[in-house]
Design a protein around this motif. Structure first.
Motif, PDB file in Angstrom:
ATOM      1  N   ASP A 249      27.034 -48.992  24.782  1.00 27.18           N
ATOM      2  CA  ASP A 249      26.419 -48.784  23.616  1.00 27.18           C
ATOM      3  C   ASP A 249      27.464 -48.528  22.643  1.00 27.18           C
ATOM      4  O   ASP A 249      28.313 -47.769  22.748  1.00 27.18           O
ATOM      5  CB  ASP A 249      25.400 -47.393  23.576  1.00 27.18           C
ATOM      6  CG  ASP A 249      24.875 -47.294  22.205  1.00 27.18           C
ATOM      7  OD1 ASP A 249      25.071 -47.851  21.218  1.00 27.18           O
ATOM      8  OD2 ASP A 249      23.643 -46.685  22.476  1.00 27.18           O
TER       9      ASP A 249
ATOM     10  N   PHE B 269      27.513 -47.136  19.838  1.00 31.69           N
ATOM     11  CA  PHE B 269      27.618 -45.628  19.176  1.00 31.69           C
ATOM     12  C   PHE B 269      28.558 -44.715  20.020  1.00 31.69           C
ATOM     13  O   PHE B 269      29.091 -44.224  19.478  1.00 31.69           O
ATOM     14  CB  PHE B 269      26.091 -45.107  19.366  1.00 31.69           C
ATOM     15  CG  PHE B 269      26.043 -43.552  18.986  1.00 31.69           C
ATOM     16  CD1 PHE B 269      26.041 -42.940  17.767  1.00 31.69           C
ATOM     17  CD2 PHE B 269      25.936 -42.604  20.042  1.00 31.69           C
ATOM     18  CE1 PHE B 269      25.989 -41.622  17.487  1.00 31.69           C
ATOM     19  CE2 PHE B 269      25.877 -41.446  20.018  1.00 31.69           C
ATOM     20  CZ  PHE B 269      26.065 -40.813  18.435  1.00 31.69           C
TER      21      PHE B 269
ATOM     22  N   ARG C  11      24.151 -39.542  15.832  1.00 34.50           N
ATOM     23  CA  ARG C  11      23.133 -40.338  16.608  1.00 34.50           C
ATOM     24  C   ARG C  11      21.906 -40.809  15.513  1.00 34.50           C
ATOM     25  O   ARG C  11      21.482 -41.720  15.809  1.00 34.50           O
ATOM     26  CB  ARG C  11      22.720 -39.642  17.950  1.00 34.50           C
ATOM     27  CG  ARG C  11      21.745 -40.459  18.760  1.00 34.50           C
ATOM     28  CD  ARG C  11      22.560 -41.710  19.268  1.00 34.50           C
ATOM     29  NE  ARG C  11      21.806 -42.127  20.450  1.00 34.50           N
ATOM     30  CZ  ARG C  11      21.955 -43.303  20.795  1.00 34.50           C
ATOM     31  NH1 ARG C  11      23.318 -44.308  20.477  1.00 34.50           N
ATOM     32  NH2 ARG C  11      21.429 -43.975  22.090  1.00 34.50           N
TER      33      ARG C  11
ATOM     34  N   TYR D 231      22.777 -43.090  13.185  1.00 31.61           N
ATOM     35  CA  TYR D 231      22.852 -44.399  13.874  1.00 31.61           C
ATOM     36  C   TYR D 231      21.605 -45.166  14.062  1.00 31.61           C
ATOM     37  O   TYR D 231      21.513 -46.324  13.997  1.00 31.61           O
ATOM     38  CB  TYR D 231      23.753 -44.309  15.251  1.00 31.61           C
ATOM     39  CG  TYR D 231      24.098 -45.376  15.918  1.00 31.61           C
ATOM     40  CD1 TYR D 231      25.224 -46.506  15.478  1.00 31.61           C
ATOM     41  CD2 TYR D 231      23.506 -45.819  17.277  1.00 31.61           C
ATOM     42  CE1 TYR D 231      25.453 -47.470  16.200  1.00 31.61           C
ATOM     43  CE2 TYR D 231      23.516 -46.993  17.774  1.00 31.61           C
ATOM     44  CZ  TYR D 231      24.362 -47.744  17.409  1.00 31.61           C
ATOM     45  OH  TYR D 231      24.696 -48.879  18.240  1.00 31.61           O
ATOM     46  N   LEU D 232      20.670 -44.432  14.613  1.00 35.14           N
ATOM     47  CA  LEU D 232      19.296 -45.004  14.981  1.00 35.14           C
ATOM     48  C   LEU D 232      18.697 -45.455  13.959  1.00 35.14           C
ATOM     49  O   LEU D 232      17.957 -46.661  13.704  1.00 35.14           O
ATOM     50  CB  LEU D 232      18.729 -44.122  15.729  1.00 35.14           C
ATOM     51  CG  LEU D 232      19.185 -43.631  17.338  1.00 35.14           C
ATOM     52  CD1 LEU D 232      18.431 -42.509  17.984  1.00 35.14           C
ATOM     53  CD2 LEU D 232      19.200 -45.158  18.181  1.00 35.14           C
ATOM     54  N   GLU D 233      18.630 -44.659  12.710  1.00 36.91           N
ATOM     55  CA  GLU D 233      18.087 -45.142  11.565  1.00 36.91           C
ATOM     56  C   GLU D 233      18.636 -46.241  11.192  1.00 36.91           C
ATOM     57  O   GLU D 233      18.077 -47.328  10.479  1.00 36.91           O
ATOM     58  CB  GLU D 233      18.084 -44.033  10.608  1.00 36.91           C
ATOM     59  CG  GLU D 233      17.235 -42.781  11.030  1.00 36.91           C
ATOM     60  CD  GLU D 233      17.536 -41.528  10.073  1.00 36.91           C
ATOM     61  OE1 GLU D 233      18.363 -41.432   9.368  1.00 36.91           O
ATOM     62  OE2 GLU D 233      16.716 -40.677  10.263  1.00 36.91           O
ATOM     63  N   ALA D 234      19.917 -46.452  11.051  1.00 35.23           N
ATOM     64  CA  ALA D 234      20.736 -47.751  10.571  1.00 35.23           C
ATOM     65  C   ALA D 234      20.130 -48.890  11.331  1.00 35.23           C
ATOM     66  O   ALA D 234      20.264 -49.762  10.753  1.00 35.23           O
ATOM     67  CB  ALA D 234      22.414 -47.233  10.516  1.00 35.23           C
ATOM     68  N   GLU D 235      19.964 -48.691  12.659  1.00 38.82           N
ATOM     69  CA  GLU D 235      19.447 -49.797  13.666  1.00 38.82           C
ATOM     70  C   GLU D 235      18.149 -50.120  13.313  1.00 38.82           C
ATOM     71  O   GLU D 235      17.563 -51.035  14.189  1.00 38.82           O
ATOM     72  CB  GLU D 235      20.066 -49.281  14.879  1.00 38.82           C
ATOM     73  CG  GLU D 235      21.365 -49.256  15.225  1.00 38.82           C
ATOM     74  CD  GLU D 235      22.030 -50.626  15.128  1.00 38.82           C
ATOM     75  OE1 GLU D 235      21.709 -51.492  16.233  1.00 38.82           O
ATOM     76  OE2 GLU D 235      22.743 -50.912  14.469  1.00 38.82           O
ATOM     77  N   GLY D 236      17.701 -49.508  12.286  1.00 39.07           N
ATOM     78  CA  GLY D 236      16.128 -49.598  12.399  1.00 39.07           C
ATOM     79  C   GLY D 236      15.250 -49.013  13.182  1.00 39.07           C
ATOM     80  O   GLY D 236      14.051 -49.310  13.404  1.00 39.07           O
TER      81      GLY D 236
END
Length: 349
Positions: free
Chosen positions: A87, A89, A336, A339-344
């Motif tokens: 990953d 991240f 984290r 990052y997840l928010e940026a990944e949708g």
């Protein structure tokens, strides 16, 4: 960072206004009457401030340039090591941690990152522990002891604070339920809860306060939580409906513990509401706390007809973590989330 201004401040510290005025005159800041001296002194100070602002802007530009260079270096190093099996991240986290913490202070955190990313095997301390299955672990912090399923609540000072305010917390819980406002309602936060009668009225989610939540209805409760190292999961009120329970399972990491205090528990004689962790069983009662380790298999059941409500807090195991390690872990989970928010994949309610 106005160096001219700072120099003046140091020179004049502790002097009377008359003394400062005399020094200005003697250094040629002005001549003539006092009004002219003051005006010329102001002009000199403005010039020094302007020079300081120019220096400040230049410093910021240099800092930004260095930051961009550092970012390029991090990405270049990550790409060079990219094996396509990890990953992204977890690849950027070590460099981010090194930019904010000394590696020798957070060595166990780096080992945690390697385990979580699959670059390091789980240590023998968990692989050889028959009490705690490890197949479902997705994050493991090395060196955290697990002496028993339940822990002594007196070891955690915030529990005493909760017990000292239990009546107010119960009142605020009822106020939230009666208000029935959007953002303060019971909901399912995991699939296992949804299927088995357990719902949560969260005050914190993923370790953070919730946007739009009516915290004005629960100032005592939220004020207490503000002083607790709430971990990257939930804090709020958990409700188990009558004649329902959560089946035996384990949770995915060992860095935090769970505390629960009875808020609205069925009275004796109407059926017990209990939780079993490992081989030990606890019966819920109003105002009584329990702290447990969710890496041990655990299950619940409410044998009454009425609901069982507890105040539930997932918190960092600060007795087993140094303050620096705790800060680093909080940073990782903050990154984290972003990052997840940026990944949708937004991780909010």
């Amino acid at each position: 960072l106005n160096m001219a201004g700072n120099t003046v401040s140091r020179e004049y510290k502790g002097q009377t206004s008359e003394g400062r005025k005399a020094r200005c005159w003697s250094r040629g800041f002005g001549s003539g009457d006092e009004t002219q001296q003051g005006q010329r002194g102001k002009s000199a100070r403005k010039l020094r401030r302007k020079k300081g602002d120019i220096g400040r802007k230049g410093h910021q530009e240099i800092s930004m340039e260095r930051a961009r260079d550092k970012a390029k270096e991090i990405v270049k190093n990550i790409e060079a090591k990219d094996d396509g099996n990890d990953d992204f991240f977890w690849k950027i986290i070590p460099a981010l941690l090194d930019s904010q913490f000394r590696r020798e202070d957070i060595q166990r955190v780096h080992e945690f990152v390697e385990i979580s990313s699959g670059r390091r095997e789980l240590p023998d301390e968990i692989l050889n522990d028959p009490r705690r299955p490890h197949n479902n672990l997705h994050a493991y912090f090395p060196g955290i002891e697990a002496p028993s399923p339940f822990r002594d609540p007196s070891f955690f000072p915030f529990i005493e604070n909760i017990l000292g305010n239990i009546t107010e917390i119960q009142k605020e819980y009822r106020a939230l339920v009666e208000a029935d406002v959007v953002g303060a309602q019971f909901r399912s936060v995991t699939n296992i809860n949804y299927k088995n009668g357990w719902k949560t009225l969260p005050l914190y989610y993923n370790g953070r306060k919730i946007a739009g939540f009516p915290y004005d209805l629960c100032p005592v409760t939220s004020g207490i939580l503000d002083q607790v190292p709430v971990a990257g999961r939930i804090a709020g009120f958990n409700r188990q409906t009558g004649q329902s329970g959560i089946p035996l399972h384990t949770d995915g990491n060992n860095m935090w513990l769970t505390a629960q205090i009875g808020i609205d528990v069925p009275s004796e004689g109407n059926g017990e509401a209990w939780i079993k962790v490992g081989d030990e069983r606890h019966v819920y009662k109003n105002g009584e706390p329990v702290v447990y380790d969710t890496t041990f298999p655990h299950e619940t059941f409410n044998d009454a007809q009425s609901d069982r409500v507890v105040f539930h807090i997932d918190f960092w195991n600060f007795l087993q973590l140094t303050p620096t390690e705790l800060s680093a872990l909080e940073k990782i989970y903050e990154y984290r989330q972003k990052y997840l928010e940026a990944e949708g994949m937004p991780q909010s309610l």
